[in-house]
Write a protein that holds these residues in place. Structure first.
Motif, PDB file in Angstrom:
ATOM      1  N   ASN A 150     -18.420   8.202   7.707  1.00 32.22           N
ATOM      2  CA  ASN A 150     -17.102   8.808   7.912  1.00 32.22           C
ATOM      3  C   ASN A 150     -16.494   8.373   9.240  1.00 32.22           C
ATOM      4  O   ASN A 150     -15.300   8.068   9.324  1.00 32.22           O
ATOM      5  N   GLN A 151     -17.306   8.330  10.286  1.00 35.53           N
ATOM      6  CA  GLN A 151     -16.808   7.883  11.591  1.00 35.53           C
ATOM      7  C   GLN A 151     -16.326   6.440  11.511  1.00 35.53           C
ATOM      8  O   GLN A 151     -15.269   6.089  12.060  1.00 35.53           O
ATOM      9  N   PHE A 152     -17.091   5.617  10.811  1.00 30.31           N
ATOM     10  CA  PHE A 152     -16.721   4.206  10.682  1.00 30.31           C
ATOM     11  C   PHE A 152     -15.448   4.062   9.855  1.00 30.31           C
ATOM     12  O   PHE A 152     -14.559   3.267  10.200  1.00 30.31           O
ATOM     13  N   GLY A 153     -15.349   4.805   8.758  1.00 28.90           N
ATOM     14  CA  GLY A 153     -14.159   4.724   7.918  1.00 28.90           C
ATOM     15  C   GLY A 153     -12.900   5.132   8.672  1.00 28.90           C
ATOM     16  O   GLY A 153     -11.853   4.478   8.549  1.00 28.90           O
ATOM     17  N   ARG A 154     -13.002   6.205   9.474  1.00 34.03           N
ATOM     18  CA  ARG A 154     -11.845   6.626  10.262  1.00 34.03           C
ATOM     19  C   ARG A 154     -11.469   5.542  11.281  1.00 34.03           C
ATOM     20  O   ARG A 154     -10.276   5.302  11.542  1.00 34.03           O
ATOM     21  N   LYS A 155     -12.477   4.919  11.852  1.00 33.55           N
ATOM     22  CA  LYS A 155     -12.228   3.850  12.831  1.00 33.55           C
ATOM     23  C   LYS A 155     -11.471   2.689  12.185  1.00 33.55           C
ATOM     24  O   LYS A 155     -10.498   2.169  12.753  1.00 33.55           O
ATOM     25  N   ILE A 156     -11.897   2.279  10.998  1.00 36.90           N
ATOM     26  CA  ILE A 156     -11.252   1.157  10.316  1.00 36.90           C
ATOM     27  C   ILE A 156      -9.842   1.516   9.885  1.00 36.90           C
ATOM     28  O   ILE A 156      -8.905   0.714  10.029  1.00 36.90           O
TER      29      ILE A 156
END
Length: 229
Positions: free
Chosen positions: A174-180
């Protein structure tokens, strides 16, 4: 010639085995092309909700409530394009047809990844998430993009120790998806107050949302869209 006879029988067995293998290969079903684009009425919709079984059942629930477009202002309509069991590995394959043949949407939601957490490494999931989102955002540079967090589950089908590892994995994805998604010009993120401590939001399988959970899910989506549109 005994030896010669055994050789002939051996060659026959080899040929038969070869034919059997060929027959087996011919009998294997070909992979069917699955697409998000399942609108039977062939209408272009300006809001795409792409994902797995959660968007699928949300669309079913919205239809049941007689609000498939969530009572949005006139002119806006939603394509609830959820494919049960979908993971990020097959995302681009499933979205290619609507990307090529449909009118660019105003808003694109991404909600999938829960099915990947028990199957793939973080490195692989990160790669698929990044490639998939970049594919869509490059195709539709003027659209608004919404990352929807992967939800918790009551039952991941694993023991408690592995469940804790999956939960850590879920948070990192989830953290990575928000970052992208934040790398795009027009971005939004949604987090739901739905977790394993609220069993009433889940069906008995501990995976899918109950009607109560789906109603909360749908209402949150509507609130987000009203802010965007």
């Amino acid at each position: 010639m005994p030896g010669r006879g055994r050789g002939a029988r051996g060659r026959r067995r080899t040929r038969n085995a070869s034919h059997g293998a060929e027959d087996s290969q011919q009998q294997q079903p070909k992979r069917q092309r699955v697409s998000f684009d399942n609108n039977e009425d062939n209408v272009d919709r300006d809001i795409w909700f792409l994902g797995d079984s959660l968007p699928y059942w949300a669309g079913v629930r919205a239809q049941f409530r007689n609000t498939p477009n969530l009572s949005l202002p006139d002119g806006h309509s939603i394509a609830w394009w959820g494919i049960r069991g979908l993971g990020w590995e097959d995302f681009i394959h499933c979205v290619q047809l609507p990307v090529v043949f449909r009118t660019p949407p105003k808003v694109v939601f991404f909600h999938l990844g829960g099915n990947d957490l028990t199957k793939h490494s973080l490195r692989f999931i990160f790669k698929m998430v990044q490639e998939s989102i970049q594919y869509i955002t490059s195709a539709f540079p003027d659209s608004e993009f919404v990352w929807v967090d992967i939800l918790q589950r009551i039952d991941w089908g694993v023991g408690n120790d592995e469940k804790r590892l999956i939960e850590k994995k879920r948070k990192r994805v989830n953290q990575f998806g928000r970052k992208i998604i934040r790398l795009t010009k027009n971005h939004h993120c949604i987090r739901f107050d739905i977790d394993e401590s609220t069993p009433g939001f889940f069906r008995s399988d501990g995976v899918h949302l109950s009607d109560v959970g789906l109603d909360m899910y749908i209402d949150t989506i509507r609130e987000t869209l009203l802010k965007i549109l």
